[in-house]
Design a protein around this motif. Structure first.
Motif, short mmCIF file in Angstrom:
data_model
loop_
_atom_site.label_atom_id
_atom_site.label_comp_id
_atom_site.label_asym_id
_atom_site.label_seq_id
_atom_site.Cartn_x
_atom_site.Cartn_y
_atom_site.Cartn_z
N GLN A 1 0.89 -1.16 0.00
CA GLN A 1 0.00 0.00 0.00
C GLN A 1 0.92 1.21 0.00
O GLN A 1 1.50 1.55 1.02
N PRO A 2 1.09 1.84 -1.15
CA PRO A 2 2.15 2.83 -1.31
C PRO A 2 1.93 4.14 -0.55
O PRO A 2 2.87 4.89 -0.34
N GLU A 3 0.71 4.39 -0.12
CA GLU A 3 0.40 5.64 0.58
C GLU A 3 0.10 5.37 2.04
O GLU A 3 -0.80 4.58 2.35
N ASP A 4 0.86 6.01 2.93
CA ASP A 4 0.56 5.87 4.35
C ASP A 4 -0.72 6.62 4.70
O ASP A 4 -1.46 6.21 5.59
N GLN A 5 -0.97 7.73 4.02
CA GLN A 5 -2.13 8.56 4.32
C GLN A 5 -2.71 9.12 3.04
O GLN A 5 -1.98 9.50 2.12
N VAL A 6 -4.04 9.17 3.00
CA VAL A 6 -4.76 9.79 1.90
C VAL A 6 -5.75 10.78 2.49
O VAL A 6 -6.51 10.43 3.40
N ASN A 7 -5.71 12.00 1.99
CA ASN A 7 -6.66 13.03 2.42
C ASN A 7 -7.58 13.36 1.25
O ASN A 7 -7.13 13.55 0.13
N THR B 1 -3.43 2.05 5.07
CA THR B 1 -3.49 3.43 4.60
C THR B 1 -4.51 4.18 5.45
O THR B 1 -5.66 3.73 5.56
N VAL C 1 -7.89 4.35 -2.65
CA VAL C 1 -6.83 3.83 -1.80
C VAL C 1 -6.14 2.72 -2.59
O VAL C 1 -6.76 1.75 -2.99
N LYS C 2 -4.83 2.87 -2.77
CA LYS C 2 -4.11 1.99 -3.69
C LYS C 2 -3.56 0.74 -3.02
O LYS C 2 -3.17 0.75 -1.86
N CYS C 3 -3.52 -0.33 -3.83
CA CYS C 3 -2.97 -1.61 -3.37
C CYS C 3 -2.38 -2.35 -4.56
O CYS C 3 -3.04 -2.46 -5.60
N HIS D 1 -7.18 -1.53 -6.38
CA HIS D 1 -7.43 -0.25 -5.71
C HIS D 1 -8.87 -0.16 -5.21
O HIS D 1 -9.81 -0.54 -5.91
#
Lengths: 118, 114
Positions: free
Chosen positions: A6-12, A112, A21-23, A75
């Motif tokens: 999951q390349p993003e620790d946080q998504v706003n 994420t 949310v990516k996977c 995703h």
């Protein structure tokens, strides 16, 4: 061996906007893929899973996910985000080619954190 | 919500104490699992069971032990707790008839060892 990223620790995202949310995954064969959500001080709640068939999977609370074999991605998406969607989201994979004791194990991504801003 | 329960939800204890974390499910699921999760981080499988009298260690080494004497019950025991055991412990279960089964999670036990 199976793995999930999951390349993003946080998504706003702003309330009402679409969210993603990516996977991405790595397995030997065709994967079984899962999405879970975790609210603070709670266990994981199952959202949806891909086993086979239609690449677009619909799940709970208006979430859906698209399986893309060529990009090895799964995703998570929602057309219109709600503040109540703010939580920690986990992608998980199982390799159906695993044999023996390992065949039922899930491998989880690091998660994420999704924040939906009012 | 799945019918899987964990007690206690929160536990603060001193070093050296023996503790047992309880997990039970009313769905008749054959397979049960214990995961360890540090705050805001990924889950790691520490134990699993495919049925009564069956237990296996998971990918993450753990000093805890488990037992499966009854289908619905899968307790985890730490003989001598240490601060390094401080974590959240999540129990899960699945029907287990095929490998695409969904795992359903309990609410977790947050353990703090002082």
């Amino acid at each position: 061996a199976q793995s999930v990223a999951q390349p993003e620790d946080q998504v706003n995202v702003a309330e009402g906007n679409p969210l993603t949310v990516k996977c991405t995954y790595s397995v030997s064969g065709n994967p079984y893929l899962f999405w879970y959500v975790q609210y603070p001080n709670r266990g994981l709640q199952f959202l949806l899973k891909y086993i086979t068939g239609d690449n677009l999977v619909k799940g709970s609370y208006g979430f859906e996910a698209e399986f893309n074999k060529s990009q090895t991605s799964f995703h998570l998406k929602k057309p219109s985000a709600l503040v109540s969607d703010s939580a920690l989201y986990f992608c998980a994979v199982r390799d159906p080619l695993s044999v023996g004791a390992g065949s039922y194990q899930l491998t989880f991504g690091k998660g994420t954190k999704l924040s939906v801003i009012p | 919500e799945a019918d899987i329960y964990q007690t206690p939800r929160y536990l603060v204890i001193g070093t050296g104490k023996k503790i047992t974390l309880e997990c039970s499910q009313t769905m008749g699921h054959d397979k049960m699992y214990w995961y360890q999760q540090d705050p805001g981080m990924e889950l790691h499988l520490i134990h699993y069971s495919y049925g009564v009298n069956s237990t296996e260690k998971g990918d993450l080494s753990s000093e805890s032990t488990v037992s499966r004497i009854r289908t619905e019950h899968f307790p985890l025991t730490l003989e001598s707790a240490r601060p390094s055991h401080t974590s959240q412990y999540l129990c899960a279960s699945s029907e287990g008839h095929w490998t695409a089964d969904t795992q359903y999670f309990g609410p977790g036990t947050r353990l703090t060892v002082l």
